[in-house]
Design a protein around this motif. Structure first.
Motif, mmCIF file in Angstrom:
data_model
loop_
_atom_site.group_PDB
_atom_site.id
_atom_site.type_symbol
_atom_site.label_atom_id
_atom_site.label_comp_id
_atom_site.label_asym_id
_atom_site.label_seq_id
_atom_site.Cartn_x
_atom_site.Cartn_y
_atom_site.Cartn_z
ATOM 1 N N ILE A 248 0.851 -1.192 0.000
ATOM 2 C CA ILE A 248 0.000 0.000 0.000
ATOM 3 C C ILE A 248 0.886 1.241 0.000
ATOM 4 O O ILE A 248 1.840 1.327 0.787
ATOM 5 C CB ILE A 248 -0.932 0.032 1.228
ATOM 6 N N SER A 249 0.564 2.168 -0.861
ATOM 7 C CA SER A 249 1.193 3.485 -0.853
ATOM 8 C C SER A 249 0.083 4.512 -0.652
ATOM 9 O O SER A 249 -0.840 4.603 -1.462
ATOM 10 C CB SER A 249 1.931 3.756 -2.176
ATOM 11 N N VAL A 250 0.168 5.265 0.422
ATOM 12 C CA VAL A 250 -0.907 6.174 0.799
ATOM 13 C C VAL A 250 -0.325 7.513 1.217
ATOM 14 O O VAL A 250 0.820 7.596 1.685
ATOM 15 C CB VAL A 250 -1.757 5.564 1.943
ATOM 16 N N TYR A 251 -1.123 8.562 1.057
ATOM 17 C CA TYR A 251 -0.715 9.884 1.528
ATOM 18 C C TYR A 251 -1.479 10.205 2.812
ATOM 19 O O TYR A 251 -2.709 10.040 2.874
ATOM 20 C CB TYR A 251 -1.007 10.966 0.495
ATOM 21 N N VAL A 252 -0.764 10.667 3.817
ATOM 22 C CA VAL A 252 -1.364 11.187 5.048
ATOM 23 C C VAL A 252 -0.652 12.483 5.409
ATOM 24 O O VAL A 252 0.490 12.710 5.013
ATOM 25 C CB VAL A 252 -1.280 10.177 6.217
ATOM 26 N N ASP A 253 -1.332 13.319 6.170
ATOM 27 C CA ASP A 253 -0.753 14.612 6.529
ATOM 28 C C ASP A 253 0.430 14.475 7.477
ATOM 29 O O ASP A 253 1.356 15.284 7.452
ATOM 30 C CB ASP A 253 -1.823 15.498 7.178
ATOM 31 N N GLU A 254 0.399 13.442 8.327
ATOM 32 C CA GLU A 254 1.468 13.234 9.299
ATOM 33 C C GLU A 254 2.035 11.820 9.158
ATOM 34 O O GLU A 254 1.692 10.923 9.932
ATOM 35 C CB GLU A 254 0.946 13.452 10.722
ATOM 36 N N PRO A 255 2.878 11.606 8.167
ATOM 37 C CA PRO A 255 3.390 10.249 7.925
ATOM 38 C C PRO A 255 4.228 9.691 9.067
ATOM 39 O O PRO A 255 4.138 8.498 9.387
ATOM 40 C CB PRO A 255 4.236 10.423 6.649
ATOM 41 N N THR A 256 5.054 10.536 9.686
ATOM 42 C CA THR A 256 5.903 10.059 10.789
ATOM 43 C C THR A 256 5.050 9.603 11.968
ATOM 44 O O THR A 256 5.346 8.588 12.617
ATOM 45 C CB THR A 256 6.866 11.162 11.229
#
Length: 284
Positions: A248-256
């Motif tokens: 899965i490759s996803v974008y989130v505002d706070e990846p860390t």
């Protein structure tokens, strides 16, 4: 087909009217001459569908519901209502469908740039058309269509914002356009890495990898211990396909933060398991 014909008639009517080829009365007569027979054909087809359902043993209410259920108009109306509901939730600062106690994983940074630019362009367009067009009815009609298109755009954006990804004690729930795309058990997540991918800017499933990006791509990669089903949403049911994914490759505002929460949970589970094993060994 009736919707396509109606749209074509309106475009041709408006073009000929603005160009001065036909008068307002002729434009109305042209629209009526096409749409009245078309409307009658739709009504007759709808009534025939009800009669066929009744002959097959269905009650009148069930027959009407079945005839409406095969209409594509229902899908568009349903999508429109969902967009307005999401817009109202967004204004109130609320989310939809998030389980109690779950951690929300927002993914909306940078998504307002294009809609705001479109809104500004729409306002300028309404002002310019109001000054240039001599017909009041046409100015009002174009202004209504412009405002409606702007509401539709922000409604679609609101669906994305009010239906975020979220994390529970046991699973990671990924969503797109208000629908659940995949549910991943946390114990099945082998690795979580933070890194940019710019290969996809639209939701897709390719080579057993699920992409849920924003316009700038994705920033978190997940590797799963076993494949899980994923289904991307679509307006038409025939377009919805379920595929197995293992990455899965996803974008989130706070990846860390997302990586920390997932890995911390894994570390806690491993520590608990290790403690239990030590206690068992001591007893033995």
């Amino acid at each position: 087909m009736t919707q396509v014909v109606t749209a074509v008639v309106l475009v041709v009517d408006a073009t000929l009217l603005v160009a001065g080829v036909i008068s307002t009365r002729q434009a109305v007569l042209l629209f009526v001459a096409v749409e009245v027979p078309l409307g009658c054909a739709v009504i007759i087809a709808f009534l025939l569908a009800i009669v066929i359902q009744c002959r097959d043993g269905a009650g009148l209410r069930d027959a009407v519901a079945a005839a409406l259920g095969h209409s594509p108009i229902r899908l568009f109306i349903r999508a429109e209502i969902r967009a307005y509901r999401a817009l109202w939730l967004w204004i109130r600062g609320r989310h939809s469908g998030v389980e109690p106690g779950a951690i929300v994983l927002g993914a909306h940074k940078g998504t307002l740039v294009l809609p705001v630019a479109f809104a500004v362009a729409t306002v300028v367009e309404i002002v310019v058309l109001h000054l240039l067009l001599p017909w009041m009815w046409l100015r009002v009609s174009l202004a209504v269509v412009s405002v409606w298109s702007m509401l539709a755009l922000f409604g679609y954006l609101a669906i994305h914002r009010t239906n975020p990804h979220y994390l529970t004690d046991t699973s990671l729930v990924l969503r797109q356009s208000g629908s659940v795309v995949a549910v991943v058990d946390r114990v099945d997540i082998e690795s979580v890495t933070v890194g940019r991918r710019f290969t996809e800017t639209a939701p897709a499933i390719k080579d057993d990898r699920l992409y849920l990006p924003n316009p700038d791509g994705t920033n978190v990669d997940l590797t799963l211990a076993r494949p899980v089903p994923a289904r991307l949403p679509a307006l038409l049911p025939s377009r919805r396909k379920t595929e197995k994914i293992s990455r899965i490759s996803v974008y989130v505002d706070e990846p860390t933060r997302m990586r920390t929460m997932l890995t911390r949970r894994d570390d806690e589970s491993a520590a608990t398991s290790d403690t239990s094993n030590r206690r068992s060994a001591t007893r033995d």
